[in-house]
Design an enzyme around this catalytic site. Structure first.
Site, PDB file in Angstrom:
ATOM      1  N   ASP A  10      15.771   4.297  -4.189  1.00  0.00           N
ATOM      2  CA  ASP A  10      14.724   4.104  -3.379  1.00  0.00           C
ATOM      3  C   ASP A  10      14.701   5.289  -2.389  1.00  0.00           C
ATOM      4  O   ASP A  10      15.579   5.689  -2.159  1.00  0.00           O
ATOM      5  CB  ASP A  10      14.609   2.888  -2.950  1.00  0.00           C
ATOM      6  CG  ASP A  10      13.502   2.759  -1.749  1.00  0.00           C
ATOM      7  OD1 ASP A  10      12.379   2.726  -1.904  1.00  0.00           O
ATOM      8  OD2 ASP A  10      14.046   2.233  -0.680  1.00  0.00           O
ATOM      9  N   ASP A  12      12.627   5.472   1.192  1.00  0.00           N
ATOM     10  CA  ASP A  12      12.893   5.009   2.683  1.00  0.00           C
ATOM     11  C   ASP A  12      13.920   4.067   2.768  1.00  0.00           C
ATOM     12  O   ASP A  12      13.594   2.767   2.105  1.00  0.00           O
ATOM     13  CB  ASP A  12      11.341   4.382   2.912  1.00  0.00           C
ATOM     14  CG  ASP A  12      10.184   5.154   2.630  1.00  0.00           C
ATOM     15  OD1 ASP A  12       9.997   6.140   3.719  1.00  0.00           O
ATOM     16  OD2 ASP A  12       9.465   5.049   1.968  1.00  0.00           O
TER      17      ASP A  12
HETATM   18  C1  G6P Z   1       8.000   2.617   1.158  1.00  0.00           C
HETATM   19  C2  G6P Z   1       8.293   1.655   2.327  1.00  0.00           C
HETATM   20  C3  G6P Z   1       7.158   0.798   2.634  1.00  0.00           C
HETATM   21  C4  G6P Z   1       6.023   1.468   2.681  1.00  0.00           C
HETATM   22  C5  G6P Z   1       5.599   2.113   1.159  1.00  0.00           C
HETATM   23  C6  G6P Z   1       4.352   2.733   0.937  1.00  0.00           C
HETATM   24  O1  G6P Z   1       8.069   1.631   0.067  1.00  0.00           O
HETATM   25  O2  G6P Z   1       9.445   1.112   2.589  1.00  0.00           O
HETATM   26  O3  G6P Z   1       7.343   0.347   4.070  1.00  0.00           O
HETATM   27  O4  G6P Z   1       4.670   0.798   3.001  1.00  0.00           O
HETATM   28  O5  G6P Z   1       6.461   3.000   0.841  1.00  0.00           O
HETATM   29  O6  G6P Z   1       4.320   4.098   1.797  1.00  0.00           O
HETATM   30  P1  G6P Z   1       3.121   5.166   1.955  1.00  0.00           P
HETATM   31  O7  G6P Z   1       4.102   6.138   2.472  1.00  0.00           O
HETATM   32  O8  G6P Z   1       2.580   5.418   0.701  1.00  0.00           O
HETATM   33  O9  G6P Z   1       1.911   4.370   2.863  1.00  0.00           O
HETATM   34 MG    MG Z   2      13.146   1.215   0.884  1.00  0.00          MG
END
Ligand code: G6P
Ligand code: MG
Length: 216
Positions: A10, A12
């Site tokens: 993953d 983030d």
């Molecule tokens: C990751 C983060 C989420 C976020 C998602 C979508 O999974 O942990 O908190 O909402 O990505 O991110 P984006 O950059 O597409 O808005």
């Molecule tokens: Mg994450």
């Protein structure tokens, strides 16, 4: 047990620290709309797609929003977020991530990104990892976000590996669930280090015992 031939990370909260940028961007949008939002609610957004995150935030709104308004709010949050991640650098890579990637490459293990974020390409570029991974599966290529296994199954497919030969590294409970639903083993780090369903856990990648993980 099938050997681990690929590791799907993953992004983030595992490779890079973008959590605060997501929080600040949602907080700015929520404050503008007069919707209560704090770091506790923010925990529920981990690993969840942009529109699903908005739906969680809107649970506390006292008016109904149209689909157009919702799309505009999500776009506004994203513009705040993109502004914030514009200052991400290699220094925002989380402890142990670079050593882990180098160790896996040396062992001949394939590495991929499996992230719900549609900003994955921008982030990888910002932190100088755009050419590091053998495959990238992200929010731009999937229909169903975590806890659906789609993003990890896509990453495994791009690596040309069956799910049983892949290990996922996740910081979100939704991601742990997604990996297990896809038939993969999962190392929970950060917030997911406390997840009892994770196959392995560690505070972060620096603390992970890969010797043990690969020998099991
Ligand atoms: C990751 C983060 C989420 C976020 C998602 C979508 O999974 O942990 O908190 O909402 O990505 O991110 P984006 O950059 O597409 O808005
Ligand atoms: Mg994450």
């Amino acid at each position: 047990m099938k050997p681990i031939l690929g590791v799907i990370f993953d992004l983030d909260g595992v490779i890079v620290s973008t959590d605060n940028c997501h929080y600040l961007a949602w907080k700015r949008m929520a404050d503008e709309e007069g919707i209560a939002f704090d770091r506790t609610i923010n925990e529920r957004l981990r690993g969840v797609s942009r529109m699903e995150s908005l739906a969680i935030i809107l649970e506390r709104a006292d008016k109904q929003y149209t689909d157009e308004e919702k799309a505009a709010m999500a776009a506004r949050k994203n513009s705040y977020y993109v502004e914030l991640i514009g200052s991400l650098t290699k220094n925002d890579i989380l402890p142990g991530a670079l050593c882990t990637l180098a160790m896996l490459k040396e062992k001949g293990i394939k590495i991929a990104v499996g992230s719900s974020s549609r900003n994955t390409p921008i982030i990888l570029k910002q932190i100088d990892l755009a050419d590091t991974f053998d495959a990238v599966a992200d929010g731009n290529a999937i229909r169903n976000s975590k806890p659906d296994p789609e993003v990890f199954l896509l990453a495994a497919k791009l690596l040309n590996l069956p799910p049983e030969n892949c290990l996922v590294v996740e910081d979100a409970d939704a991601g742990v669930q997604a990996a297990l639903a896809g038939g993969m083993r999962v190392l929970g780090v950060g917030s997911a280090a406390a997840n009892p369903n994770a196959t392995f856990t560690a505070a972060n990648l620096e603390k992970a015992n890969f010797e043990m993980i690969f020998n099991l």
